[in-house]
Design a protein around this motif. Structure first.
Motif, PDB file in Angstrom:
ATOM      1  N   GLY A  69       1.897  24.760   0.330  1.00  0.00           N
ATOM      2  CA  GLY A  69       1.640  23.328   0.429  1.00  0.00           C
ATOM      3  C   GLY A  69       0.171  22.984   0.238  1.00  0.00           C
ATOM      4  O   GLY A  69      -0.486  23.471  -0.684  1.00  0.00           O
ATOM      5  N   ASP A  70      -0.345  22.162   1.150  1.00  0.00           N
ATOM      6  CA  ASP A  70      -1.730  21.691   1.046  1.00  0.00           C
ATOM      7  C   ASP A  70      -2.686  22.527   1.892  1.00  0.00           C
ATOM      8  O   ASP A  70      -3.765  22.046   2.279  1.00  0.00           O
ATOM      9  CB  ASP A  70      -1.822  20.234   1.465  1.00  0.00           C
ATOM     10  N   ALA A  71      -2.313  23.773   2.180  1.00  0.00           N
ATOM     11  CA  ALA A  71      -3.123  24.603   3.082  1.00  0.00           C
ATOM     12  C   ALA A  71      -4.552  24.802   2.577  1.00  0.00           C
ATOM     13  O   ALA A  71      -5.476  25.004   3.371  1.00  0.00           O
ATOM     14  CB  ALA A  71      -2.457  25.957   3.291  1.00  0.00           C
ATOM     15  N   LEU A  72      -4.764  24.737   1.273  1.00  0.00           N
ATOM     16  CA  LEU A  72      -6.098  24.952   0.710  1.00  0.00           C
ATOM     17  C   LEU A  72      -6.871  23.652   0.532  1.00  0.00           C
ATOM     18  O   LEU A  72      -8.016  23.672   0.069  1.00  0.00           O
ATOM     19  CB  LEU A  72      -5.995  25.676  -0.635  1.00  0.00           C
ATOM     20  N   GLY A  73      -6.239  22.532   0.891  1.00  0.00           N
ATOM     21  CA  GLY A  73      -6.912  21.255   0.740  1.00  0.00           C
ATOM     22  C   GLY A  73      -6.819  20.744  -0.689  1.00  0.00           C
ATOM     23  O   GLY A  73      -6.217  21.381  -1.560  1.00  0.00           O
ATOM     24  N   PRO A  74      -7.423  19.598  -0.980  1.00  0.00           N
ATOM     25  CA  PRO A  74      -7.354  19.017  -2.324  1.00  0.00           C
ATOM     26  C   PRO A  74      -8.104  19.883  -3.336  1.00  0.00           C
ATOM     27  O   PRO A  74      -9.137  20.474  -3.017  1.00  0.00           O
ATOM     28  CB  PRO A  74      -8.013  17.645  -2.162  1.00  0.00           C
ATOM     29  N   PRO A  75      -7.586  19.962  -4.566  1.00  0.00           N
ATOM     30  CA  PRO A  75      -8.244  20.779  -5.594  1.00  0.00           C
ATOM     31  C   PRO A  75      -9.462  20.065  -6.168  1.00  0.00           C
ATOM     32  O   PRO A  75      -9.609  18.849  -6.016  1.00  0.00           O
ATOM     33  CB  PRO A  75      -7.150  20.931  -6.649  1.00  0.00           C
ATOM     34  N   PRO A  76     -10.338  20.806  -6.837  1.00  0.00           N
ATOM     35  CA  PRO A  76     -11.469  20.173  -7.529  1.00  0.00           C
ATOM     36  C   PRO A  76     -10.969  19.192  -8.584  1.00  0.00           C
ATOM     37  O   PRO A  76      -9.847  19.337  -9.099  1.00  0.00           O
ATOM     38  CB  PRO A  76     -12.203  21.362  -8.163  1.00  0.00           C
ATOM     39  N   ALA A  77     -11.765  18.230  -8.917  1.00  0.00           N
ATOM     40  CA  ALA A  77     -11.374  17.216  -9.901  1.00  0.00           C
ATOM     41  C   ALA A  77     -10.971  17.875 -11.218  1.00  0.00           C
ATOM     42  O   ALA A  77     -11.668  18.757 -11.725  1.00  0.00           O
ATOM     43  CB  ALA A  77     -12.532  16.243 -10.132  1.00  0.00           C
ATOM     44  N   GLY A  78      -9.830  17.441 -11.732  1.00  0.00           N
ATOM     45  CA  GLY A  78      -9.359  17.952 -13.008  1.00  0.00           C
ATOM     46  C   GLY A  78      -8.590  19.246 -12.937  1.00  0.00           C
ATOM     47  O   GLY A  78      -8.156  19.752 -13.979  1.00  0.00           O
ATOM     48  N   GLN A  79      -8.409  19.795 -11.742  1.00  0.00           N
ATOM     49  CA  GLN A  79      -7.671  21.058 -11.589  1.00  0.00           C
ATOM     50  C   GLN A  79      -6.378  20.831 -10.818  1.00  0.00           C
ATOM     51  O   GLN A  79      -6.281  19.936  -9.980  1.00  0.00           O
ATOM     52  CB  GLN A  79      -8.528  22.103 -10.866  1.00  0.00           C
ATOM     53  N   GLU A  80      -5.386  21.659 -11.124  1.00  0.00           N
ATOM     54  CA  GLU A  80      -4.100  21.573 -10.438  1.00  0.00           C
ATOM     55  C   GLU A  80      -4.184  22.292  -9.097  1.00  0.00           C
ATOM     56  O   GLU A  80      -4.820  23.347  -8.991  1.00  0.00           O
ATOM     57  CB  GLU A  80      -3.002  22.204 -11.305  1.00  0.00           C
ATOM     58  N   ALA A  81      -3.576  21.720  -8.086  1.00  0.00           N
ATOM     59  CA  ALA A  81      -3.603  22.312  -6.751  1.00  0.00           C
ATOM     60  C   ALA A  81      -2.909  23.672  -6.755  1.00  0.00           C
ATOM     61  O   ALA A  81      -1.869  23.858  -7.383  1.00  0.00           O
ATOM     62  CB  ALA A  81      -2.910  21.378  -5.750  1.00  0.00           C
ATOM     63  N   GLU A  82      -3.519  24.630  -6.054  1.00  0.00           N
ATOM     64  CA  GLU A  82      -2.921  25.960  -5.921  1.00  0.00           C
ATOM     65  C   GLU A  82      -2.053  25.949  -4.660  1.00  0.00           C
ATOM     66  O   GLU A  82      -2.559  26.026  -3.539  1.00  0.00           O
ATOM     67  CB  GLU A  82      -4.013  27.027  -5.848  1.00  0.00           C
ATOM     68  N   ILE A  83      -0.740  25.861  -4.854  1.00  0.00           N
ATOM     69  CA  ILE A  83       0.172  25.715  -3.725  1.00  0.00           C
ATOM     70  C   ILE A  83       1.076  26.936  -3.534  1.00  0.00           C
ATOM     71  O   ILE A  83       1.989  26.896  -2.705  1.00  0.00           O
ATOM     72  CB  ILE A  83       1.040  24.449  -3.875  1.00  0.00           C
ATOM     73  N   LEU A  84       0.818  28.008  -4.277  1.00  0.00           N
ATOM     74  CA  LEU A  84       1.638  29.219  -4.166  1.00  0.00           C
ATOM     75  C   LEU A  84       0.766  30.431  -3.861  1.00  0.00           C
ATOM     76  O   LEU A  84      -0.387  30.506  -4.304  1.00  0.00           O
ATOM     77  CB  LEU A  84       2.406  29.485  -5.466  1.00  0.00           C
ATOM     78  N   VAL A  85       1.329  31.358  -3.097  1.00  0.00           N
ATOM     79  CA  VAL A  85       0.735  32.680  -2.914  1.00  0.00           C
ATOM     80  C   VAL A  85       1.722  33.690  -3.456  1.00  0.00           C
ATOM     81  O   VAL A  85       2.923  33.632  -3.142  1.00  0.00           O
ATOM     82  CB  VAL A  85       0.448  32.981  -1.424  1.00  0.00           C
ATOM     83  N   ASP A  86       1.244  34.615  -4.270  1.00  0.00           N
ATOM     84  CA  ASP A  86       2.100  35.700  -4.730  1.00  0.00           C
ATOM     85  C   ASP A  86       1.265  36.952  -4.933  1.00  0.00           C
ATOM     86  O   ASP A  86       0.034  36.942  -4.774  1.00  0.00           O
ATOM     87  CB  ASP A  86       2.855  35.323  -6.007  1.00  0.00           C
ATOM     88  N   ALA A  87       1.937  38.051  -5.229  1.00  0.00           N
ATOM     89  CA  ALA A  87       1.266  39.321  -5.507  1.00  0.00           C
ATOM     90  C   ALA A  87       1.472  39.650  -6.971  1.00  0.00           C
ATOM     91  O   ALA A  87       2.608  39.870  -7.408  1.00  0.00           O
ATOM     92  CB  ALA A  87       1.818  40.432  -4.616  1.00  0.00           C
ATOM     93  N   ASP A  88       0.390  39.645  -7.723  1.00  0.00           N
ATOM     94  CA  ASP A  88       0.430  39.895  -9.157  1.00  0.00           C
ATOM     95  C   ASP A  88      -0.046  41.312  -9.442  1.00  0.00           C
ATOM     96  O   ASP A  88      -0.965  41.811  -8.785  1.00  0.00           O
ATOM     97  CB  ASP A  88      -0.472  38.888  -9.883  1.00  0.00           C
ATOM     98  N   MET A  89       0.567  41.961 -10.417  1.00  0.00           N
ATOM     99  CA  MET A  89       0.227  43.354 -10.720  1.00  0.00           C
ATOM    100  C   MET A  89      -1.238  43.532 -11.088  1.00  0.00           C
ATOM    101  O   MET A  89      -1.859  44.520 -10.718  1.00  0.00           O
ATOM    102  CB  MET A  89       1.107  43.875 -11.855  1.00  0.00           C
ATOM    103  N   LEU A  90      -1.782  42.569 -11.823  1.00  0.00           N
ATOM    104  CA  LEU A  90      -3.164  42.694 -12.284  1.00  0.00           C
ATOM    105  C   LEU A  90      -4.165  42.072 -11.316  1.00  0.00           C
ATOM    106  O   LEU A  90      -5.229  42.625 -11.079  1.00  0.00           O
ATOM    107  CB  LEU A  90      -3.309  42.052 -13.670  1.00  0.00           C
ATOM    108  N   ASP A  91      -3.818  40.915 -10.755  1.00  0.00           N
ATOM    109  CA  ASP A  91      -4.766  40.175  -9.920  1.00  0.00           C
ATOM    110  C   ASP A  91      -4.616  40.441  -8.431  1.00  0.00           C
ATOM    111  O   ASP A  91      -5.453  39.995  -7.639  1.00  0.00           O
ATOM    112  CB  ASP A  91      -4.618  38.673 -10.174  1.00  0.00           C
ATOM    113  N   GLY A  92      -3.560  41.131  -8.021  1.00  0.00           N
ATOM    114  CA  GLY A  92      -3.333  41.357  -6.604  1.00  0.00           C
ATOM    115  C   GLY A  92      -2.797  40.100  -5.932  1.00  0.00           C
ATOM    116  O   GLY A  92      -2.228  39.217  -6.580  1.00  0.00           O
TER     117      GLY A  92
END
Length: 256
Positions: A69-92
């Motif tokens: 959800g909104d746990a990270l607060g509002p995103p910077p202007a012009g960017q999409e809010a990051e509302i998901l947490v996952d584990a990626d093979m390359l990025d962790g």
């Protein structure tokens, strides 16, 4: 050497396949409107490693992410809010926007009966793992199932997915989310056993006891088949009326 080999394999296995991609079944706006904090988003991936995961689990789902959800607060202007947490093979373990999966076939699985405070604890647990590396031993173990799909008996498939190094600073997608829900004792697919109630008034009475399975044994499909998660269809949630559909005329319709 294992870390070096694992990262090389991860780069190869996460490349999308040229064929076999499943299109999204939900309009991105409807998906964004339907998903809530604490929901699990299942994804039908189209990479090489997704083929192995879907085969071993006999399911459409190869990846899972947790909505924060909104746990990270509002995103910077012009960017999409990051509302998901996952584990990626390359990025962790990372936070990403919903747009990362808007073009894929997805499914929302919603826990039922948790308070807002408990949902916040689930989210906080997942966010505390951001920055951890993906368990690359899992990549090495799965590679043999990508190059050639083996005739693995169904009773062994889940055991083959009990993989990884067990290092608490590393994670895979479904085990990360399962561990987050375990932190508030929310069931996914627990083992249910019956034990004697030890009630003097009822010598033959038994009680149902739920045992939490280890988080490394969970796969994305478990959230789909779990009796404790509600399946949410974004198209229906936004108000579906079949009478508003415009159908292409058919020959039979024209003849009548």
């Amino acid at each position: 050497m294992r870390e070096f080999l694992g990262r090389g394999l991860a780069r190869h296995l996460t490349k999308p396949r040229e064929r076999g991609r499943q299109v999204s079944t939900s309009w991105p706006g409807a998906l964004a409107a339907a998903i809530r904090k604490g929901d699990v988003l299942l994804v039908e991936g189209n990479s090489r490693i997704s083929v192995a995961i879907k085969y071993l689990t006999q399911s459409s789902w190869s990846h899972a992410a947790l909505c924060i959800g909104d746990a990270l607060g509002p995103p910077p202007a012009g960017q999409e809010a990051e509302i998901l947490v996952d584990a990626d093979m390359l990025d962790g373990v990372r936070t990403i926007s919903l747009g990362a999966y808007s073009a894929f076939n997805t499914r929302i699985c919603r826990p039922v009966g948790l308070s807002a405070e408990e949902i916040d604890r689930v989210v906080a647990f997942a966010l505390s793992r951001v920055g951890h590396r993906y368990d690359l031993k899992n990549v090495i173990d799965l590679t043999r199932y990508v190059l050639r799909t083996p005739p693995v008996p169904s009773r062994w498939r889940r055991r083959l997915l009990h993989l990884g190094s067990g290092d608490p600073t590393k994670a895979i997608c479904s085990s990360l989310i399962a561990e987050a829900f375990e932190s508030v004792r929310y069931p996914i697919l627990p083992e249910v056993v019956f034990e004697r109630a030890h009630d003097p008034a009822c010598a033959d009475c038994y009680r149902e006891v739920v045992r939490i399975r280890h988080h490394t044994l969970f796969v994305p499909r478990d959230f789909d088949v779990s009796p404790y998660f509600q399946i949410v269809k974004p198209t229906i949630e936004r108000g579906f009326d079949p009478h508003t559909l415009t159908w292409e005329p058919t020959e039979d319709a024209g003849a009548s």
